[in-house]
Design a protein around this motif. Structure first.
Motif, PDB file in Angstrom:
ATOM      1  N   GLU A  50      40.134  53.745  46.361  1.00 36.71           N
ATOM      2  CA  GLU A  50      39.821  53.538  47.780  1.00 36.71           C
ATOM      3  C   GLU A  50      40.933  52.712  48.432  1.00 36.71           C
ATOM      4  O   GLU A  50      41.429  53.037  49.517  1.00 36.71           O
ATOM      5  N   LYS A  51      41.337  51.657  47.732  1.00 35.40           N
ATOM      6  CA  LYS A  51      42.366  50.769  48.272  1.00 35.40           C
ATOM      7  C   LYS A  51      43.770  51.184  47.827  1.00 35.40           C
ATOM      8  O   LYS A  51      44.753  50.628  48.306  1.00 35.40           O
ATOM      9  N   MET A  52      43.843  52.150  46.884  1.00 31.48           N
ATOM     10  CA  MET A  52      45.121  52.554  46.302  1.00 31.48           C
ATOM     11  C   MET A  52      45.873  51.331  45.807  1.00 31.48           C
ATOM     12  O   MET A  52      47.017  51.074  46.167  1.00 31.48           O
ATOM     13  N   ALA A  53      45.168  50.567  44.975  1.00 31.00           N
ATOM     14  CA  ALA A  53      45.717  49.312  44.467  1.00 31.00           C
ATOM     15  C   ALA A  53      45.177  49.059  43.067  1.00 31.00           C
ATOM     16  O   ALA A  53      44.231  49.720  42.621  1.00 31.00           O
ATOM     17  N   PHE A  54      45.786  48.110  42.362  1.00 32.44           N
ATOM     18  CA  PHE A  54      45.252  47.660  41.097  1.00 32.44           C
ATOM     19  C   PHE A  54      44.185  46.610  41.377  1.00 32.44           C
ATOM     20  O   PHE A  54      44.378  45.724  42.214  1.00 32.44           O
ATOM     21  N   GLU A  55      43.070  46.704  40.672  1.00 34.42           N
ATOM     22  CA  GLU A  55      42.011  45.711  40.837  1.00 34.42           C
ATOM     23  C   GLU A  55      42.058  44.660  39.726  1.00 34.42           C
ATOM     24  O   GLU A  55      41.606  43.536  39.910  1.00 34.42           O
ATOM     25  N   HIS A  67      57.120  40.934  33.989  1.00 34.42           N
ATOM     26  CA  HIS A  67      56.416  40.288  35.091  1.00 34.42           C
ATOM     27  C   HIS A  67      55.157  39.599  34.566  1.00 34.42           C
ATOM     28  O   HIS A  67      54.710  39.836  33.444  1.00 34.42           O
ATOM     29  N   THR A  68      54.556  38.767  35.372  1.00 30.10           N
ATOM     30  CA  THR A  68      53.238  38.232  35.050  1.00 30.10           C
ATOM     31  C   THR A  68      52.192  39.265  35.453  1.00 30.10           C
ATOM     32  O   THR A  68      52.458  40.163  36.265  1.00 30.10           O
ATOM     33  N   LEU A  73      49.698  42.918  39.464  1.00 29.20           N
ATOM     34  CA  LEU A  73      48.504  43.153  40.271  1.00 29.20           C
ATOM     35  C   LEU A  73      48.866  43.245  41.750  1.00 29.20           C
ATOM     36  O   LEU A  73      48.387  44.135  42.473  1.00 29.20           O
ATOM     37  N   ASN A  74      49.717  42.340  42.198  1.00 32.33           N
ATOM     38  CA  ASN A  74      50.119  42.328  43.608  1.00 32.33           C
ATOM     39  C   ASN A  74      51.041  43.497  43.959  1.00 32.33           C
ATOM     40  O   ASN A  74      51.028  43.983  45.088  1.00 32.33           O
ATOM     41  N   MET A  75      51.848  43.942  42.998  1.00 25.02           N
ATOM     42  CA  MET A  75      52.727  45.095  43.250  1.00 25.02           C
ATOM     43  C   MET A  75      51.930  46.380  43.446  1.00 25.02           C
ATOM     44  O   MET A  75      52.289  47.225  44.259  1.00 25.02           O
TER      45      MET A  75
END
Length: 253
Positions: A50-55, A67-68, A73-75
């Motif tokens: 839905e957000k096209m993001a990592f949760e 990376h951390t 997560l933010n990328m």
């Protein structure tokens, strides 16, 4: 007369009646994902379509490319563009298209029984390409049975090249392989090992040598070597490391 096992020996944890507030915690499914991540060497992350993001992104290092977990997560999807070679990005685009075409044709809630697996390269902090295996399966569907959230597991691939795209149906031997050239899914037969072959593979997984296995199952070392060759042929691999990796990834052992 057999001794009865005292049930108190099995667990010291005794839980009384569960409150409504405690039941509500079941909705916090990410805690389950985080618990799983603590128990496995594999990298875990969750995609929200839905957000096209990592949760969620676990702190297991393989997927992080230096990376951390918070940075990845933010990328979100930008992580792929920064850490996947161009050729493999094009491959991922084809997999995305073919995978969702396959998924859309599945009936209702049965979609949760399927997972897709494939290999592609990540570029680590040293600029080296690492071939990883990526597995994805649905976590939540929308009311109209669209894929809402998915769990992804990343591990080292036992293959030599990117691709190797397959869909598995949970609880069955049903496997579909994608022909990239023609963009067609074809059903294939999952490799089967005999009881003896499985036994030898499991003993290898325990770290036993050929001679130790031969002694344990009362055969000659040459007999163990014969069964090893049969295992390699059946699984399409060239050595015992690849055989063990294949067997683990495909739930054969």
């Amino acid at each position: 007369m057999k001794n009865k096992i005292n049930s108190s020996l099995l667990t010291k944890n005794r839980v009384g009646k569960i409150s409504e507030a405690d039941h509500f915690q079941q909705q916090q499914y990410l805690e389950v994902v985080q618990s799983f991540a603590r128990l496995t060497y594999e990298s875990i992350y969750v995609i929200d379509y839905e957000k096209m993001a990592f949760e969620y992104v676990s702190d297991n290092p393989l997927f992080l490319c230096g990376h951390t977990s918070e940075e990845v997560l933010n990328m979100g999807y930008d992580f792929y563009f920064k850490n996947v070679p161009e050729d493999d990005l094009q491959l991922l685009n084809l997999i995305n298209e073919a995978g969702f075409d396959f998924f859309e044709k599945l009936p209702g809630n049965t979609k949760k029984m399927y997972s897709i697996t494939y290999d592609f390269h990540l570029v680590n902090e040293d600029g080296k390409h690492i071939l990883i295996n990526h597995k994805l399966t649905p976590l939540f569907l929308t009311s109209d049975k669209k894929l809402w959230k998915a769990m992804c597991i990343v591990s080292i691939s036992h293959h030599k090249n990117a691709g190797n795209i397959c869909i598995h149906k949970q609880g069955t031997n049903d496997v579909w392989e994608l022909n990239i050239k023609h963009m067609v899914w074809r059903k294939i037969e999952k490799p089967k090992l005999s009881k003896r072959e499985l036994e030898i593979l499991r003993l290898h997984a325990q770290g036993l040598t050929i001679n130790q296995i031969a002694e344990k199952i009362f055969v000659a070392p040459d007999t163990v070597k014969y069964y090893r060759r049969r295992i390699f042929d059946r699984l399409g691999v060239s050595n015992i490391v690849e055989a063990l990796s294949y067997a683990v990834h495909n739930k054969i052992i």
